[in-house]
Design a protein around this motif. Structure first.
Motif, PDB file in Angstrom:
ATOM      1  N   SER A 106       0.827  -1.209   0.000  1.00 39.20           N
ATOM      2  CA  SER A 106       0.000   0.000   0.000  1.00 39.20           C
ATOM      3  C   SER A 106       0.860   1.257   0.000  1.00 39.20           C
ATOM      4  N   LYS A 107       2.035   1.187   0.620  1.00 35.65           N
ATOM      5  CA  LYS A 107       2.938   2.335   0.643  1.00 35.65           C
ATOM      6  C   LYS A 107       3.519   2.549  -0.761  1.00 35.65           C
ATOM      7  N   THR A 108       4.021   1.479  -1.333  1.00 37.03           N
ATOM      8  CA  THR A 108       4.644   1.570  -2.657  1.00 37.03           C
ATOM      9  C   THR A 108       3.645   2.045  -3.709  1.00 37.03           C
ATOM     10  N   LEU A 109       2.426   1.530  -3.621  1.00 38.11           N
ATOM     11  CA  LEU A 109       1.458   1.845  -4.682  1.00 38.11           C
ATOM     12  C   LEU A 109       0.443   2.904  -4.243  1.00 38.11           C
ATOM     13  N   ASN A 110       0.699   3.491  -3.055  1.00 37.64           N
ATOM     14  CA  ASN A 110      -0.073   4.653  -2.622  1.00 37.64           C
ATOM     15  C   ASN A 110      -1.563   4.374  -2.404  1.00 37.64           C
ATOM     16  N   ALA A 111      -1.846   3.311  -1.671  1.00 40.41           N
ATOM     17  CA  ALA A 111      -3.245   2.993  -1.351  1.00 40.41           C
ATOM     18  C   ALA A 111      -3.572   3.571   0.025  1.00 40.41           C
ATOM     19  N   GLU A 136      -4.154   8.277   5.205  1.00 41.61           N
ATOM     20  CA  GLU A 136      -3.289   7.356   5.931  1.00 41.61           C
ATOM     21  C   GLU A 136      -3.100   6.097   5.082  1.00 41.61           C
ATOM     22  N   VAL A 137      -1.954   5.459   5.234  1.00 40.11           N
ATOM     23  CA  VAL A 137      -1.675   4.279   4.420  1.00 40.11           C
ATOM     24  C   VAL A 137      -2.477   3.079   4.943  1.00 40.11           C
ATOM     25  N   LEU A 138      -3.072   2.330   4.028  1.00 46.29           N
ATOM     26  CA  LEU A 138      -3.881   1.167   4.426  1.00 46.29           C
ATOM     27  C   LEU A 138      -2.989   0.023   4.908  1.00 46.29           C
ATOM     28  N   GLN A 139      -3.445  -0.675   5.930  1.00 43.25           N
ATOM     29  CA  GLN A 139      -2.773  -1.881   6.421  1.00 43.25           C
ATOM     30  C   GLN A 139      -3.379  -3.072   5.689  1.00 43.25           C
ATOM     31  N   MET A 140      -2.514  -3.870   5.102  1.00 43.04           N
ATOM     32  CA  MET A 140      -3.030  -4.962   4.270  1.00 43.04           C
ATOM     33  C   MET A 140      -2.701  -6.355   4.798  1.00 43.04           C
TER      34      MET A 140
END
Lengths: 468, 468
Positions: free
Chosen positions: A314-319, A329-333
């Motif tokens: 999610s950080k790399t692809l900006n989710a 805020e960055v999603l936790q996957m």
């Protein structure tokens, strides 16, 4: 009533067809179930080990080898798969997961962004379209689903937790495909991706899904172990953030220690993707590779995994999502998988007995196989019972579309019973000699417990009505 | 009874879960249905025409464009697809067709043998595996299924006619993907292949399947024409051996003559595969290509075909059966397809009215949308009816798993009714002002006939129980 116009116009479809299924049964003579097929172009070569399940599934016409590491599901196999999918849908719906379908082709650019284009190496099947654009024939969909979520912003915290799953074909170009559906290059997976607002919420999701996965394997009734996995990029110690599900024969279920020993060579050599990978690397198994034809898997077959991914994708692809203060805020996957082709094969692998398939009740192709007398035999007169019994059995709620009649009446009862046992039908109903008695009696063979008894028509119906 | 042991051990799965669905309903606030999403990387560029269906399906969160010519089915779209598949399975079972799954990758060699590796040209997506072996990402499976049959010999005449179908992803590298699911590069098809012992038997099969296809489109309730196709390798005159199914808006259904005029340019330019290809080539349509954003399809959308193949594939790939005298004979084949992604889109294309989706009753994502009062409004007190009605409606046989509640109670009723209409739910039940009356009355909007009426609780239940 006015609204009836709408209903009437909407519901003019064939009532007859929607009624089909009740009292309908299948006949083995018309079933496309090639027995003991030896493919010409696609023979199992000497360097390909075959497993118990591969042999049994091919011998009983459930699957067919089409090319190296690629199998067709024949009608019996398709019936098993359809039931497996239904089971998944039910359990996924229980935890509020929503089904969707992402394209099987994922843009190569997304895989380059996450670094997996390189790291997955030769196992990744890729292609160029006519314009020279690169695509991945996806082995898993972290990139694709994270990219989808990245376009959803502002996605509200109110919509979390979000759980999305799909069921479909996956691809991995195994160096040495083997053991049939257990290590194939094209296979069916249920893959689930979860999105939460915090690490804590993601962990709750993780626990809840672990529970659902336990229920799934318990419903299937196959012996399995849920264990922390030691494989992974970041650490080599077992982590509770990564659990795997391995199916075992009861007799060979290893001690925990033994199991962890197994998690070595193969996994280290293989590029780490987070999708299901077989654990086949104990020294014992390694030796077996040189013995073609020997069943390689009385250890474990990996059929599932649950991984907490954190913000890796999610950080790399900006989710992102919008938190309660309106801030991004960055999603936790998390990603969670069950290999359906593998579950199908592993079930047979661990439940088979004495060369006979045994299917989990929930996914057996047919619940009852009905066998009538041989044509021209002494008990030939009882043949008229067969159609009648097939119809009334198929009319009970649990047996709708679940009865197959072995109508090949040029064969003896014994021969057909043997084949039905090999195919793994849990119950076989035989219309034989005693069906000619004053009070006709029918034999019910319970193939799971190797028991049998004779039931009158009335008792048979009462027995069938108790099945579910 | 002894046999109960088997049953008990087999049936220890979670009873609770198998009961789910009755009285259960969905809530819109948790449904993953992104409205009016504008993808960042995958925008509709100017040279890509979009159609009514593409716009509506994207606006209502049914599909999502993932990359050029490739779409995800979001949860609503997946629900439609699941229903379409169920409808196919029922109708295929009615004509004795058996479902199987062939690998999506087919060996390139088979395609070379039939000449289609060359003739299909750039539309064929191909790849090399790690050993340099060529595969086709199959647009259709004539080669694969014929190759399967070639390994069955001696396949007895007694097992004919044989009808095998599958439902799954197909690929075609369209030069210019457009109109959403109508001309995409990855799509879902039901493809059926038939095998008979003589030309006459093959023709009987052809007629029977034509009947099944008619029933399918009639059940869907979409206007369609079944017409001989003039496209083909062997001849340019319409042949009764090739029929196509085109879906039309009622108003624009062409005369037969007009229809045949349309079958020109595009089809001639395109390599002829026997799979579904859109018929988009009338002069009018050709002009429209330069007008992005204009709905291009008030002519016809090809959604199905029935082709008698003769021995074209079976001769080349040596698919034989053993006739009554024990001699080998070449199988007579037919191939039959319905493009499920296209049916989904074409339904919306031709049934949509005034910017609102209208779904065929049999495949609508949800049959009822229930809307309660806005929070804090005068009728806010009636909110407690919503959950109750959702539960009892979902408990009626026709509405199990068919009710969605728009629980976004910060929005006005009017706004939500508008969105529900746009999404194409056939019935909207509103808990509004009149739900506060002494005898509470609920509004039922019939969106197909644009009618509405107020029903008491009792009348509402009686109305729901008549749905099917």
């Amino acid at each position: 009533m006015v609204l009836l116009n709408n209903m009437k116009s909407l519901m003019k479809y064939c009532k007859l067809c929607s009624m089909r299924g009740i009292g309908q049964y299948h006949t083995l003579s018309r079933l496309f179930q090639p027995l003991n097929v030896k493919p010409k172009d696609a023979t199992v070569t000497k360097d390909q080990a075959i497993s118990i399940s591969q042999k049994l599934l091919m011998d009983t016409g459930v699957i067919s080898l089409r090319s190296n590491g690629m199998f067709a599901l024949l009608p019996l196999g398709q019936r098993v798969m359809t039931k497996l999918i239904k089971l998944m849908d039910t359990e996924m719906s229980c935890i509020g997961a929503q089904r969707l379908s992402l394209p099987l082709l994922t843009s190569g650019n997304l895989w380059k962004k996450t670094g997996r284009w390189e790291s997955t190496g030769q196992e990744l099947l890729t292609l160029l379209d006519r314009h020279g654009k690169e695509y991945v024939l996806s082995p898993t969909h972290e990139e694709a689903v994270t990219n989808l979520m990245s376009e959803m912003y502002p996605f509200s915290f109110r919509q979390l937790p979000l759980r999305l799953y799909q069921i479909g074909s996956k691809f991995r170009d195994e160096m040495k495909p083997r053991f049939g559906l257990i290590r194939s290059r094209e296979f069916v997976m249920k893959d689930l991706y979860t999105f939460d607002g915090s690490e804590e919420a993601a962990r709750d999701t993780y626990e809840e899904i672990g529970g659902a996965y336990n229920r799934i394997f318990q419903r299937l009734g196959i012996p399995y172990l849920r264990e922390p996995s030691s494989s992974g990029e970041e650490s080599e110690v077992p982590s509770p953030r990564k659990m795997v599900y391995d199916v075992y024969r009861k007799a060979s279920a290893p001690m925990r220690r033994l199991h962890l020993q197994g998690d070595d060579e193969d996994d280290v050599n293989e590029p780490q993707t987070s999708s299901v990978s077989t654990w086949l690397a104990s020294p014992v198994t390694m030796q077996r590779k040189s013995l073609p034809g020997k069943p390689p898997l009385n250890k474990g077959t990996r059929v599932g995994h649950t991984f907490l991914l954190g913000t890796k994708y999610s950080k790399t692809l900006n989710a992102l999502y919008q938190n309660e203060s309106g801030k991004p805020e960055v999603l936790q996957m998390g990603c969670y998988g069950i290999g359906l082709s593998r579950v199908l094969a592993a079930s047979v692998e661990v439940l088979a007995r004495a060369g006979n398939v045994k299917w989990p009740w929930e996914i057996v192709p047919f619940k009852i196989c009905l066998i009538g007398p041989k044509k021209g035999s002494k008990e030939g007169g009882a043949a008229s019972w067969v159609g009648h019994l097939a119809e009334v059995l198929s009319s009970t709620s649990a047996l709708q579309d679940e009865v197959v009649v072995d109508d090949r009446d040029r064969l003896t009862i014994g021969k057909r019973v043997m084949e039905a046992k090999k195919s793994g039908y849990p119950f076989i109903v035989v219309v034989g000699k005693r069906a000619c008695e004053m009070v006709p009696m029918f034999e019910v063979l319970d193939c799971v417990n190797d028991e049998s008894q004779f039931l009158s028509h009335k008792m048979l119906m009462s027995w069938a009505s108790q099945l579910s």
